[in-house]
Design a protein around this motif. Structure first.
Motif, PDB file in Angstrom:
ATOM      1  N   GLU B  99      45.737  38.523  46.332  1.00  0.00           N
ATOM      2  CA  GLU B  99      44.862  37.387  46.676  1.00  0.00           C
ATOM      3  C   GLU B  99      44.077  36.925  45.458  1.00  0.00           C
ATOM      4  O   GLU B  99      43.857  35.735  45.269  1.00  0.00           O
ATOM      5  CB  GLU B  99      43.907  37.781  47.802  1.00  0.00           C
ATOM      6  CG  GLU B  99      44.587  37.890  49.149  1.00  0.00           C
ATOM      7  CD  GLU B  99      43.615  37.914  50.310  1.00  0.00           C
ATOM      8  OE1 GLU B  99      43.886  37.273  51.323  1.00  0.00           O
ATOM      9  OE2 GLU B  99      42.563  38.596  50.210  1.00  0.00           O
ATOM     10  N   TYR B 100      43.658  37.880  44.646  1.00  0.00           N
ATOM     11  CA  TYR B 100      42.876  37.511  43.463  1.00  0.00           C
ATOM     12  C   TYR B 100      43.729  36.661  42.510  1.00  0.00           C
ATOM     13  O   TYR B 100      43.281  35.631  42.017  1.00  0.00           O
ATOM     14  CB  TYR B 100      42.361  38.766  42.750  1.00  0.00           C
ATOM     15  CG  TYR B 100      41.441  38.399  41.614  1.00  0.00           C
ATOM     16  CD1 TYR B 100      40.132  38.007  41.868  1.00  0.00           C
ATOM     17  CD2 TYR B 100      41.898  38.372  40.311  1.00  0.00           C
ATOM     18  CE1 TYR B 100      39.291  37.613  40.830  1.00  0.00           C
ATOM     19  CE2 TYR B 100      41.063  37.987  39.273  1.00  0.00           C
ATOM     20  CZ  TYR B 100      39.763  37.616  39.544  1.00  0.00           C
ATOM     21  OH  TYR B 100      38.946  37.211  38.523  1.00  0.00           O
ATOM     22  N   THR B 101      44.962  37.093  42.285  1.00  0.00           N
ATOM     23  CA  THR B 101      45.831  36.361  41.351  1.00  0.00           C
ATOM     24  C   THR B 101      46.218  34.988  41.912  1.00  0.00           C
ATOM     25  O   THR B 101      46.199  33.991  41.192  1.00  0.00           O
ATOM     26  CB  THR B 101      47.094  37.188  41.046  1.00  0.00           C
ATOM     27  OG1 THR B 101      46.672  38.419  40.443  1.00  0.00           O
ATOM     28  CG2 THR B 101      48.024  36.484  40.088  1.00  0.00           C
ATOM     29  N   LEU B 102      46.540  34.933  43.199  1.00  0.00           N
ATOM     30  CA  LEU B 102      46.971  33.645  43.772  1.00  0.00           C
ATOM     31  C   LEU B 102      45.798  32.687  43.991  1.00  0.00           C
ATOM     32  O   LEU B 102      45.998  31.516  44.284  1.00  0.00           O
ATOM     33  CB  LEU B 102      47.737  33.868  45.077  1.00  0.00           C
ATOM     34  CG  LEU B 102      49.085  34.583  44.942  1.00  0.00           C
ATOM     35  CD1 LEU B 102      49.840  34.581  46.261  1.00  0.00           C
ATOM     36  CD2 LEU B 102      49.962  33.965  43.869  1.00  0.00           C
ATOM     37  N   MET B 103      44.586  33.187  43.858  1.00  0.00           N
ATOM     38  CA  MET B 103      43.405  32.316  43.984  1.00  0.00           C
ATOM     39  C   MET B 103      43.009  31.719  42.633  1.00  0.00           C
ATOM     40  O   MET B 103      42.180  30.807  42.557  1.00  0.00           O
ATOM     41  CB  MET B 103      42.250  33.181  44.516  1.00  0.00           C
ATOM     42  CG  MET B 103      41.060  32.440  45.039  1.00  0.00           C
ATOM     43  SD  MET B 103      39.774  33.631  45.483  1.00  0.00           S
ATOM     44  CE  MET B 103      39.221  34.155  43.875  1.00  0.00           C
ATOM     45  N   ALA B 104      43.595  32.240  41.560  1.00  0.00           N
ATOM     46  CA  ALA B 104      43.229  31.776  40.213  1.00  0.00           C
ATOM     47  C   ALA B 104      43.818  30.382  39.960  1.00  0.00           C
ATOM     48  O   ALA B 104      44.880  30.054  40.486  1.00  0.00           O
ATOM     49  CB  ALA B 104      43.745  32.761  39.172  1.00  0.00           C
TER      50      ALA B 104
END
Lengths: 275, 275
Positions: B99-104
């Protein structure tokens, strides 16, 4: 910049249970495919520089709401905008403005805080050398020792990991910070440190903050306004004082935010308990 | 425009650096994996030396060993690229950082570019070490080999495996529990039809038709021609262009499919498994 930072209008999110592939299995296991409405046509605005709290029992839709704002879920109805940018149509514009801290500190656990945060900094286009300096400064502020900054995160306690997660969000200086139960699992001292940082962010950097929490004291101390969610709906939205005024005092003591929370969501808890 | 482009390039490097850190932190696993891969390649190659005893007829053992060595090395290289690309999702699911990476605020092309650069460098080094051991143990003479030509063929084949890898990476996105294991089906099918350890002509006709669309078929033929016969670039071109065309076609198709799968995952809540 717009005065309204976050605008949630009639937002709706429903999850469908996975349907079994074989009709026989569906029949045998009584698969009725009941949808779960996680966010049920809710509307509210969050003003720029506001600390906006969201309270609610487990499963009330708080985290789903945060994920909708964070572009990690797409709404099934209504709209969510950040400074006028629609989360569905302009996700990149929204992503440049936000960062999120979730209840579980999600990291590459074998990597050190420095390596994890450097990864985050690069994703947001920050210069590596200045990011390195800033990482040390932010983590030191959270009482993380310099040698721990270069050790694998898996060697840190959960509370320390959560501090690193908050530091990662601060590093990108987001215009809107989404804090999904950020102090869960922290000791009282760490909680206060995080709360002080949240206030400082708003006061000094003008960051808009949306905070979900189960901690009524925290909500009261930090939030300008609080929305109480239950079963996907916003059942009350006001300042902490305004919310307290909704419920008359009982047993000769003033109403607390917890009384309001229980009065507005407690009935459901008792019903669930009877089932 | 330029600042957005430079931000995307920086973000792309984030994946290269992060993966390098992961390899460094998991160094003991890397040694085990390398030892396993060397043993695997050697045991396949020794079949060449044993053929005379197995079949009871005179065979050119040296040629057979080279044939199998090329097969095992090329296959190791291409499958490493494939797995690094498909790991773009499964690795982050395992660590909980998806989620952190795809929210960037990064484009999927940027994301895949970073992963691809790392995959190619890693696979080259890894395969190079195995090649070194094999050359020493089998006393292989590469003095007449066209090493540059072999590298060009390998790189052109890398593109198509990146494309296939991107398509494969959709599986862990759509099937959180077993998607990663499903990617083995793709690589196993390519192994079967591409002539890694035997000429494609020994396969039944329907499998030979599949070999035509497998980029590995051309890469293996090209690398064998370059290393065994010392074929020049002009003779290698008929093997290079089909691999390139498959790469040019599969990468945009893969990115498009990935985008649709990401949208589906965000619509159905498959990025996160609970909460």
């Amino acid at each position: 910049m717009d005065k309204i930072a976050i605008q949630v209008h009639e937002a709706y999110k429903v999850f469908h249970k996975q349907r079994r592939w074989l009709p026989r299995l569906r029949k045998r296991n009584g698969d009725e495919r009941k949808p779960v409405v996680a966010v049920d046509r809710i509307s509210f605005d969050v003003q720029r520089k506001e600390i906006f709290g969201v309270l609610g029992p487990n499963g009330s839709g708080k985290s789903t709401l945060v994920r909708l704002i964070a572009t990690l879920l797409l709404p099934d109805g209504g709209s969510v905008t950040l400074f006028g940018h629609d989360v569905e149509r302009e996700p990149m514009a929204v992503q440049r403005l936000i960062n999120r801290v979730s209840v579980e500190a999600s990291f590459f656990k074998k990597l050190s805080p420095m390596e994890n945060l450097l990864y985050g900094a690069r994703l947001y286009g920050l210069d590596a050398s200045s990011a390195r300096r800033e990482i040390v400064a932010i983590l030191s502020r959270f009482d993380i020792k310099k040698r721990d900054i270069y050790q694998p995160l898996e060697e840190m306690s959960r509370g320390m990991q959560q501090k690193v997660a908050i530091a990662r969000a601060l590093l990108t200086r987001p215009a809107v910070l989404l804090l999904d139960e950020p102090t869960t699992g922290l000791d009282p001292r760490s909680k206060r440190e995080v709360q002080a940082v949240v206030k400082e962010l708003r006061d000094q950097q003008g960051t808009t903050i949306l905070l979900t929490t189960h901690d009524m004291v925290e909500a009261e101390a930090l939030c300008d306004r609080v929305a109480i969610m239950d079963a996907g709906k916003v059942v009350a939205l006001d300042t902490p004082a305004g919310l307290r005024a909704m419920v008359p005092p009982a047993n000769g003591r003033p109403t607390t935010l917890e009384d309001v929370f229980l009065a507005l969501t407690g009935k459901k808890l008792v019903e669930n308990g009877k089932e | 425009m330029i600042s957005i482009a430079s931000q995307q390039i920086r973000a792309s490097y984030a994946f290269v650096e992060r993966n390098a850190y992961l390899v460094k932190r998991y160094w003991s696993w890397e040694i085990v994996w390398l030892a396993y891969s060397i043993a695997n390649s050697l045991s396949v190659s020794y079949i060449g030396l044993g053929m005379e005893q197995i079949g009871g007829q005179e065979v050119d053992g040296r040629f057979l060993v080279l044939y199998l060595v090329v097969g095992t090395l090329v296959w190791r290289y291409l499958s490493l690229i494939f797995y690094w690309i498909t790991d773009v999702i499964s690795l982050e699911r395992w660590e909980g950082t998806i989620e952190y990476t795809l929210m960037a605020p990064i484009r999927r092309l940027t994301h895949m570019m970073g992963q691809t650069i790392f995959a190619v460098i890693y696979s080259m080094i890894f395969t190079g070490v195995i090649l070194g051991v094999t050359v020493v143990l089998f006393n292989i003479d590469l003095s007449n080999a066209n090493l540059l030509g072999a590298t060009v063929v390998l790189l052109s084949g890398s593109l198509s495996f990146v494309g296939i890898g991107i398509v494969g990476s959709i599986l862990p996105l759509l099937f959180p529990e077993r998607g990663s294991q499903m990617t083995h089906v793709i690589i196993a099918s390519l192994l079967l039809v591409s002539g890694v350890y035997y000429p494609v002509e020994v396969l039944p006709m329907f499998l030979q038709h599949m070999a035509v669309v497998s980029p590995a078929t051309y890469v293996l033929r090209g690398v064998r021609a370059a290393l065994l016969d010392g074929a020049g670039m002009a003779s290698l071109w008929p093997e290079i262009w089909p691999a390139l065309i498959i790469g040019v076609a599969t990468i945009p198709v893969g990115l498009w499919c990935f985008k649709q799968a990401e949208r589906y995952a965000k619509r159905t809540g498959k990025l996160h498994r609970s909460g």
